[in-house]
Enzyme design. Structure first.
Site, PDB file in Angstrom:
ATOM      1  N   LYS C 116       0.816  -1.222   0.000  1.00 52.37           N
ATOM      2  CA  LYS C 116       0.000   0.000   0.000  1.00 52.37           C
ATOM      3  C   LYS C 116       0.850   1.273   0.000  1.00 52.37           C
ATOM      4  O   LYS C 116       0.486   2.271  -0.620  1.00 52.37           O
ATOM      5  CB  LYS C 116      -0.936  -0.003   1.218  1.00 52.37           C
ATOM      6  CG  LYS C 116      -1.851  -1.225   1.315  1.00 52.37           C
ATOM      7  CD  LYS C 116      -2.659  -1.453   0.044  1.00 52.37           C
ATOM      8  CE  LYS C 116      -3.323  -2.824   0.046  1.00 52.37           C
ATOM      9  NZ  LYS C 116      -3.782  -3.258  -1.293  1.00 52.37           N
ATOM     10  N   GLU C 200      -4.715  10.887   8.749  1.00 51.95           N
ATOM     11  CA  GLU C 200      -5.271  11.016   7.396  1.00 51.95           C
ATOM     12  C   GLU C 200      -6.456  11.965   7.452  1.00 51.95           C
ATOM     13  O   GLU C 200      -7.106  12.101   8.485  1.00 51.95           O
ATOM     14  CB  GLU C 200      -5.796   9.658   6.908  1.00 51.95           C
ATOM     15  CG  GLU C 200      -4.775   8.837   6.166  1.00 51.95           C
ATOM     16  CD  GLU C 200      -5.392   7.561   5.595  1.00 51.95           C
ATOM     17  OE1 GLU C 200      -6.582   7.294   5.853  1.00 51.95           O
ATOM     18  OE2 GLU C 200      -4.662   6.839   4.899  1.00 51.95           O
ATOM     19  N   HIS C 235     -17.318  -3.447   5.132  1.00 54.12           N
ATOM     20  CA  HIS C 235     -16.394  -3.496   3.991  1.00 54.12           C
ATOM     21  C   HIS C 235     -16.708  -4.617   3.004  1.00 54.12           C
ATOM     22  O   HIS C 235     -15.946  -4.864   2.084  1.00 54.12           O
ATOM     23  CB  HIS C 235     -14.938  -3.597   4.465  1.00 54.12           C
ATOM     24  CG  HIS C 235     -14.564  -2.464   5.381  1.00 54.12           C
ATOM     25  ND1 HIS C 235     -14.424  -1.178   4.938  1.00 54.12           N
ATOM     26  CD2 HIS C 235     -14.363  -2.416   6.724  1.00 54.12           C
ATOM     27  CE1 HIS C 235     -14.129  -0.379   5.949  1.00 54.12           C
ATOM     28  NE2 HIS C 235     -14.097  -1.102   7.058  1.00 54.12           N
ATOM     29  N   ARG C 292      -7.015  -8.059 -10.158  1.00 57.13           N
ATOM     30  CA  ARG C 292      -7.727  -9.295 -10.514  1.00 57.13           C
ATOM     31  C   ARG C 292      -9.114  -8.931 -11.027  1.00 57.13           C
ATOM     32  O   ARG C 292      -9.501  -7.760 -11.002  1.00 57.13           O
ATOM     33  CB  ARG C 292      -7.876 -10.159  -9.273  1.00 57.13           C
ATOM     34  CG  ARG C 292      -8.535  -9.355  -8.144  1.00 57.13           C
ATOM     35  CD  ARG C 292      -9.025 -10.182  -7.010  1.00 57.13           C
ATOM     36  NE  ARG C 292      -9.375  -9.374  -5.858  1.00 57.13           N
ATOM     37  CZ  ARG C 292     -10.522  -8.749  -5.679  1.00 57.13           C
ATOM     38  NH1 ARG C 292     -11.470  -8.818  -6.594  1.00 57.13           N
ATOM     39  NH2 ARG C 292     -10.750  -8.038  -4.588  1.00 57.13           N
TER      40      ARG C 292
END
Lengths: 198, 449, 449, 198
Positions: C116, C200, C235, C292
């Site tokens: 990430k 963040e 999620h 993917r």
């Protein structure tokens, strides 16, 4: 004729067919008979049982149905009805038009719609239309429960395409039950009266 | 828009219309015979009315019962589906007189197109080609030869009073025509008690190509390209596709324009289909117009990404159709196979009975319209159509590959079906090449069964 | 093109790839655990190999077994589906070293995007916006305040070593940030043994919008517009749609161009998805890239009329993708609902078990991808996805109406499913309006159960 | 591991589940036992019966299958196998991988794959790979039918990912059957040898 609030909330509370216990059904039926009930509703978390005696198919509710109206949830009624002695005061009506079409493959085949099991001879509607018990809103009914009728006597009117059709008794007998309310719609083959032969 | 409509039909097409109603938030009323109590169209409609016993005349063709059902349920319109009452002008009139909208063209348009001679006369008037031939019975050999010379050989002599091949003769020359005329006439008299015969141009290897059109009450008429229905068995369509593998853009345009001309000439409203015969040179000839939704409408829907039943409902309610006036672009190819309850090994005999197990095809590019389910009893009273499988592909080969795959995934147990037969048809070299005629099945041999 | 490929997956995605193989005339090899012997992917593949016991580590994650299966069946390529080994760079490398093509991006691209921090660094380099914040752990309150002022309040403090909400604090002012910093740090140390925290920008009501992209080995990179996956539960995506109800054409274009820029920067080949967070002002921020095929790829296929698995196979075989370089036109709206074996009334607990009765939805505008069948035993070892229903409409409302209808037709008996829950979600006023955030479900109440 | 000529000629000759008569199945099994057959195929217009004893799953054919390989056509084998005496010389193998996945709902549940019913202990493959009976093409096999083996003795090699894996006897005993041919692929859990305990 069935009117459904919602045609497809399918499969909400999914209980398999195994949950249905015909033994319990029969005991409920006996309880109904002993208690002289004509209707019995039981609703629990995962099951909803409705039993009615001699009710018109118009009501449309499947006699035993899980909460959702999933087609595969319907219970084939013919075998159950068949297990009730023919002379019993009442028995389980079949699934109304539309409520419960598809008997699950796992269950005994019920070729064609199961016949309505009534105690004795019945008078059925020969057509689709609106059922009237009297010739006019202010007139008394053609017949009432308990009335003895002659062959050919007018029992009711069915209005179809603006025409009033007289429905006559095909045989003499005593009206033991009027199954449709005045002004209500009826479909083909719907039972209108129970008639005890003279 | 209507709040509630009644569907005067059964099976997959009833379900199709019910689905369109659900998609448009319109309540639906199913009618059914006592044989169809357990049907999915009854299950999935908002209301259901039993209208009679299993024989169609007693139920699905029983106009008073259907109108009564609409009245007692307060349905504002009736969709007739296909078959049954869908091309019955009288029924459309009864609906109108009872203040129930008929979801289809006007009774006049139905009647006009139902009269084959009238329809042909109209076509000639507006310049749409019809199959050349005598306008009525032919008096004698001399007249026969005269007509044959004017339309060109080969010609076919047909009995005016009959059908089924008897009294039919094909002639390629004056000489053979003269003798054929006499034989045919004699045969016609023997078979039908009527010696009258007529002459038409004979097409030995024609294709059946139809144009879908739509007209609304505001005068907009559009065509939605063609469906090629050449693969037939005894005039029953088996495979339909769009676009046609043999039509050039120029011919497509010409045929489409002819369809729009026809629609405008009769002020046609709602969905209709013009059936054309197309010869090997790409010349096309009007055969007839079907004034209703076709079984194979899903092919057009899939290739154009539209919903024809939705358009039907919009039009019947007096709204504008939701399609542009210009022809929609073709964005691939779609093929339909009809899956029937019939035994391909025994002359396609119908096979009613109970379905014991079912697996429907799925995945990308596959649409299935069916009223069957695991445990469903296919009644013997009605036609044998079980399901329609439509596959889409960017090009015809992809649609064919998907059809072959989808039919391979389609499992129906308990009754015989034509699935393996259809699978061989779409997999055949001839079909893949795309060049064949309505006589495809005469040449087709089921190799592996 | 490959003659035979192996599918290293199970369930509906294995079936999806097998169908693509059938459509392209490629032989397919299924692998399966002993728990999946009776699965449809085993049934419909051309060959099947049992590779291990039910636990994923012993079968679907068992690289030697899968490679051996490819070797003994002479498969030329392996499609990993999604989940399992699909984003495992090592597996992709093993495939390559065994001369079996991996149907996906290069191991380097997988690895790069799997890191990430590396991925974010790349985004900054090529000018793709990332969520503003500290680049690493924050030393003290002062640095925290400095960063917070530069990126603007509100901000979120997150534990570097952990997750699950612990060590997380939201701050709207300098004062609250200072105290929140200390609390969060203490909490992080207590919970994860690591006091490091980072900062963040905090988005209270974000949307999750992702861009589908494709790159081939000839340098062509295209994006295929967005999928809006804002409706999630913990999620896990529940509903996906394209186009997004909130994206303007300008933002769509910008996001698409960013996706293409990313693809070109890493010389990406095969299918990939860039996940973005979109704030209420329409600003978007890179979150991560999935290297993917996605579960929800069918949404893009439906709205654009394409076949993504086909493109994957073409690309892996070194061919050109069959899509134009220019973005394809959006020709309507598509919505997907995931149907899971879980009980919405009991905190969505998984409900494995035997399916007692099944009716799949059908008709126009409905696509179903599922591996279940009547009598299928849903095993307890794998995820609870039973089926994906995708509906198409000319506009979003039509797609929603069809989804509501299709879910109403979808009957699964014997196990509990989220179907009634999903039906309420798509029918809710909020969903229909289209304006909501990833917190949709917090506000959503199941009204009628 | 099953190789199918064609993955979908589904549903050609449609015979319902009712057509399956377990009584006949058991009589066929007895006939096989009496005649000392290891394999029995019967193919008629609407039915195809295949019975094999102690065969490897590699063959892949469902033990009883209607002509089409429709999933719903498969017969649940476990109950039948269960009805065979445990000591019988052979019994019905389960459906091989891929041949017959979906037991129809109407039939007794067979949760998970049915275990392979072999007469005695068996040696199964712990991995997917290629089976070799000998260390090299010119060497004699590690073991032959009738050989007595010790615990830990090498029985065969399985090549997986270019590696040769020695498969050793977990217990001493006599090899009563070799079920896979040299050089053939094997899948996980596939039975390689039958081993009569010492």
């Amino acid at each position: 004729m069935s009117r459904k609030a919602d045609s497809g909330t399918g499969g909400l509370t999914a209980s398999g067919m195994q949950g249905i216990d015909l033994g319990i059904m029969r005991r409920l039926l006996k309880f109904m008979r002993d208690a002289q009930l004509t209707e019995l509703d039981i609703e629990m978390e995962h099951v909803k049982v409705r039993l009615r005696k001699g009710t018109s198919p118009e009501a449309g509710a499947a006699p035993v149905a899980m909460p959702a109206m999933a087609p595969m949830l319907s219970v084939p009624v013919a075998p159950v009805a068949g297990s009730v002695p023919a002379g019993a005061a009442g028995s389980l009506p079949p699934a109304g038009g539309g409520g419960a079409p598809a008997p699950a493959a796992a269950v005994a085949p019920a070729a064609g719609p199961a016949p309505v099991a009534h105690a004795g001879p019945v008078v059925k509607s020969p057509m689709v239309g609106t059922f009237y018990r009297a010739p006019s809103p202010t007139s008394p009914p053609f017949v009432n429960t308990g009335d003895v009728v002659k062959e050919g006597q007018t029992l009711c009117l069915i209005e179809a395409m603006k025409l009033m059709n007289e429905i006559k008794a095909e045989r003499a007998g005593k009206i033991t039950k009027v199954l449709v309310e005045n002004g209500h719609p009826v479909e083909f083959d719907q039972v209108l009266f129970e008639l005890e032969p003279a | 828009m209507f709040r509630k409509i009644l569907i005067a039909n059964r099976g997959e097409i009833a379900l199709r219309v019910i689905r369109a109603c659900a998609d448009m938030d319109i309540r639906s009323v199913a009618v059914h015979s006592t044989a169809d109590t357990d049907s999915l169209h009854v299950r999935f409609a908002d209301e259901a009315v039993c209208i009679g016993s299993p024989l169609p005349a007693k139920s699905y063709l029983n106009i008073p019962a259907i109108i009564s059902a609409a009245e007692v349920t307060d349905a504002e319109a009736i969709h007739p589906g296909y078959g049954f009452l869908s091309e019955n002008a009288h029924f459309a009139e009864v609906c109108e007189s009872c203040n129930v909208a008929f979801i289809g063209p006007s009774p006049d348009a139905i009647r006009m197109m139902g009269d084959k001679i009238e329809a042909k006369r109209l076509m000639r008037k507006i310049g749409v080609p019809v199959i050349p031939g005598s306008e009525g019975p032919v008096v004698d050999e001399k007249e026969a030869v005269k007509i044959a010379r004017s339309i060109g050989y080969p010609v076919i002599i047909k009995a005016a009073g009959g059908g089924g091949g008897r009294g039919m003769r094909i002639a390629h020359t004056d000489v053979s025509l003269s003798s054929a005329f006499l034989t045919a006439s004699a045969e016609a008299e023997a078979a039908f008690g009527n010696p009258e015969v007529y002459i038409e141009k004979y097409f030995s290897e024609p294709r059946h190509v139809e144009i879908q059109m739509l007209g609304d009450k505001h005068g907009q008429v559009v065509h939605l390209n063609e469906r090629d229905c050449t693969i037939q068995r005894r005039h029953q369509k088996l495979v339909e596709e769009s676009p046609s593998p043999v039509l050039t853009p120029a011919i497509r345009k010409e045929m489409g324009e002819a369809a729009v001309r026809i629609g405008k000439a009769v002020k046609y409203t709602n969905a209709g289909t013009i059936e054309f015969l197309v010869d090997r040179d790409g010349k096309f000839y009007f055969m007839e117009m079907n004034t209703r939704l076709q079984v194979e409408h899903g092919v057009t829907e899939t290739v154009l990404g539209i919903d024809l039943v939705r358009e039907q409902l919009l039009i019947a309610a007096g709204e504008h159709m939701s399609l542009p006036a210009e022809p929609l672009g073709i964005r691939g190819a779609a093929i339909e196979c009809r899956v029937n309850a019939e035994d391909p090994l025994h002359n396609f005999a119908p096979c009613p009975g109970r379905i014991q197990a079912l697996h429907l095809p799925g995945g990308p590019g596959v649409r299935v319209d069916t009223h069957i389910y695991d445990g469903y009893m296919v009644p013997p009273y009605y036609d044998s159509l079980l399901a329609k499988v439509v596959t889409f592909g960017h090009e015809r080969n992809e649609a064919i590959a998907r059809m072959y795959r989808a039919l391979g995934e389609f499992v129906i147990e308990g009754i015989k079906t034509n699935i393996p037969f259809m699978r061989e048809v779409v997999n055949s070299e001839t079909f893949r090449r795309g060049v064949y005629s309505t006589r495809f099945l005469e040449h087709f041999r089921l190799t592996e069964v």
